[in-house]
Enzyme design. Structure first.
Site, PDB file in Angstrom:
ATOM      1  N   SER A  63       0.742  -1.129   0.077  1.00 20.96           N
ATOM      2  CA  SER A  63       0.068  -0.134  -0.001  1.00 20.96           C
ATOM      3  C   SER A  63       1.110   1.277  -0.072  1.00 20.96           C
ATOM      4  CB  SER A  63      -0.898   0.140   1.112  1.00 20.96           C
ATOM      5  OG  SER A  63      -2.005  -0.667   0.869  1.00 20.96           O
ATOM      6  N   LYS A  66       0.435   3.252  -2.819  1.00 24.78           N
ATOM      7  CA  LYS A  66      -0.878   4.051  -3.269  1.00 24.78           C
ATOM      8  C   LYS A  66      -0.659   5.632  -3.265  1.00 24.78           C
ATOM      9  CE  LYS A  66      -4.014   0.444  -0.908  1.00 24.78           C
ATOM     10  NZ  LYS A  66      -4.556  -0.009   0.170  1.00 24.78           N
ATOM     11  N   TYR A 188      -4.065  -2.683 -10.178  1.00 18.38           N
ATOM     12  CA  TYR A 188      -3.778  -2.665  -8.713  1.00 18.38           C
ATOM     13  C   TYR A 188      -2.837  -3.453  -8.169  1.00 18.38           C
ATOM     14  CZ  TYR A 188      -4.982  -2.628  -3.903  1.00 18.38           C
ATOM     15  OH  TYR A 188      -5.060  -2.691  -2.370  1.00 18.38           O
ATOM     16  N   TYR A 240      -4.979   4.004   8.214  1.00 18.27           N
ATOM     17  CA  TYR A 240      -6.265   3.498   8.153  1.00 18.27           C
ATOM     18  C   TYR A 240      -6.812   3.975   9.372  1.00 18.27           C
ATOM     19  CZ  TYR A 240      -4.011   0.893   4.367  1.00 18.27           C
ATOM     20  OH  TYR A 240      -2.974   0.675   3.316  1.00 18.27           O
ATOM     21  N   VAL A 258       1.200  -3.715   3.852  1.00 16.81           N
ATOM     22  CA  VAL A 258       1.080  -5.096   4.571  1.00 16.81           C
ATOM     23  C   VAL A 258       2.613  -5.877   4.307  1.00 16.81           C
ATOM     24  CG1 VAL A 258      -1.374  -5.431   4.708  1.00 16.81           C
ATOM     25  CG2 VAL A 258       0.055  -6.260   2.413  1.00 16.81           C
TER      26      VAL A 258
HETATM   27  N1  GLN Z   1      -2.291  -5.297  -1.972  1.00 14.66           N
HETATM   28  C1  GLN Z   1      -2.752  -5.168  -0.558  1.00 14.66           C
HETATM   29  C2  GLN Z   1      -4.228  -5.506  -0.502  1.00 14.66           C
HETATM   30  O1  GLN Z   1      -4.773  -5.318  -1.499  1.00 14.66           O
HETATM   31  C3  GLN Z   1      -2.342  -3.949   0.009  1.00 14.66           C
HETATM   32  C4  GLN Z   1      -2.882  -3.669   1.579  1.00 14.66           C
HETATM   33  C5  GLN Z   1      -1.814  -2.835   2.299  1.00 14.66           C
HETATM   34  O2  GLN Z   1      -0.698  -3.072   2.012  1.00 14.66           O
HETATM   35  N2  GLN Z   1      -2.542  -2.520   3.323  1.00 14.66           N
HETATM   36  O3  GLN Z   1      -4.830  -6.079   0.445  1.00 14.66           O
END
Ligand code: GLN
Length: 282
Positions: A63, A66, A188, A240, A258
């Site tokens: 993420s 993003k 994505y 988050y 993650v």
């Molecule tokens: N690729 C992961 C997902 O879609 C990204 C989530 C994350 O890093 N928090 O679950």
């Protein structure tokens, strides 16, 4: 105290601290990473670098990317994107479905999965060769041509991505996804699979500490106002349902993933990236 001493003290303290948490296992490829890796890398606005531990080993950005997709979408499409995504903290986990239905398919912000999927949809409209152009953009920010997608990780996530499929189908039903869902998900998962070291991440995020310019090349990527706004969203939404707590304890705009990475920005002063595959609940 100079930053090297501070980092050495942090590192020594981490080595003494009992490890908690486990690597993400819902993406099977990520479960194979040695959980005891730890790296930290600091990069000052003047370009002074210092890192410790596994700071030069690549890991899955997930993420954290993003922020870079948002940056490219703001650069190419401007303020229009805010018709399709909000800028409010969600207070819910990154992959939550609950708000989407009663908020009519408009994600709270670009960093929860739903919001990042809309940003990917926007980029698919903007770019002729999305994957090639996106990785080129990342390499430009990182000042490094050795940055790649990890196709094994993206395939592993795709094979188990039931929640992201649910999120995107829900948004498509509200008319907030324009491209075929398979194409958006594929893009994505690819952007999430990009791998970098702590050193490369700290370098990549330097523009957000420098009002939207890459300090060493002086290239302007986004305007000062856009860069401030990206930092504002990192501050409010980068973690988050733990964004408030991170802000309270650390106080810097940042983004987690993650893969176990966190990158944070102190505008005008420095960027810092850390990596530990063991995750907490949030
Ligand atoms: N690729 C992961 C997902 O879609 C990204 C989530 C994350 O890093 N928090 O679950």
């Amino acid at each position: 105290m100079d930053f090297k001493t501070i980092l050495q003290e942090v590192y020594a303290e981490i080595l003494r601290t009992k490890s908690k948490g486990q690597p993400a296992s819902y993406i099977p490829e990520l479960a194979n990473i040695n959980p005891d890796k730890f790296g930290i890398h600091f990069c000052s606005a003047q370009g002074n670098h210092y890192g410790l531990g596994d700071h030069q080993e690549k890991f899955s950005c997930q993420s954290i990317m993003k922020v870079i997709t948002l940056c490219l979408a703001i650069k190419t499409e401007g303020e229009e994107i805010w018709k399709r995504i909000g800028v409010e903290p969600s207070g819910t986990p990154f992959n939550s479905l609950v708000q989407l239905e009663y908020e009519h398919g408009i994600p709270r912000n670009p960093f929860i999965n739903a919001g990042a999927l809309v940003v990917c949809d926007i980029l698919l409209n903007q770019l002729d060769k999305p994957k090639e152009q996106f990785i080129e953009f990342v390499r430009r920010l990182a000042l490094n041509s050795n940055i790649q997608y990890n196709n094994k990780v993206s395939a592993s996530e795709k094979a188990h991505g039931y929640r992201n499929a649910a999120l995107i189908n829900m948004m498509k039903s509200f008319g907030n996804i324009e491209n075929p869902i398979e194409e958006v998900l594929d893009f994505y998962y690819s952007i999430c699979s990009i791998e970098m070291t702590c050193e490369e991440l700290a370098q990549t995020f330097q523009l957000f500490a420098n009002n939207g310019c890459i300090p060493s090349t002086k290239e302007r990527v986004v305007t000062t106002s856009q860069s401030k706004r990206i930092n504002a969203i990192m501050q409010c939404c980068g973690f988050y349902d733990e964004a408030g707590e991170f802000s309270f304890k650390v106080g810097l705009p940042g983004k987690s993933g993650v893969g176990g990475g966190i990158v944070a920005v102190c505008p005008g002063k420095y960027t810092v990236a850390v990596w530990s595959p063991r995750l907490n609940k949030k």
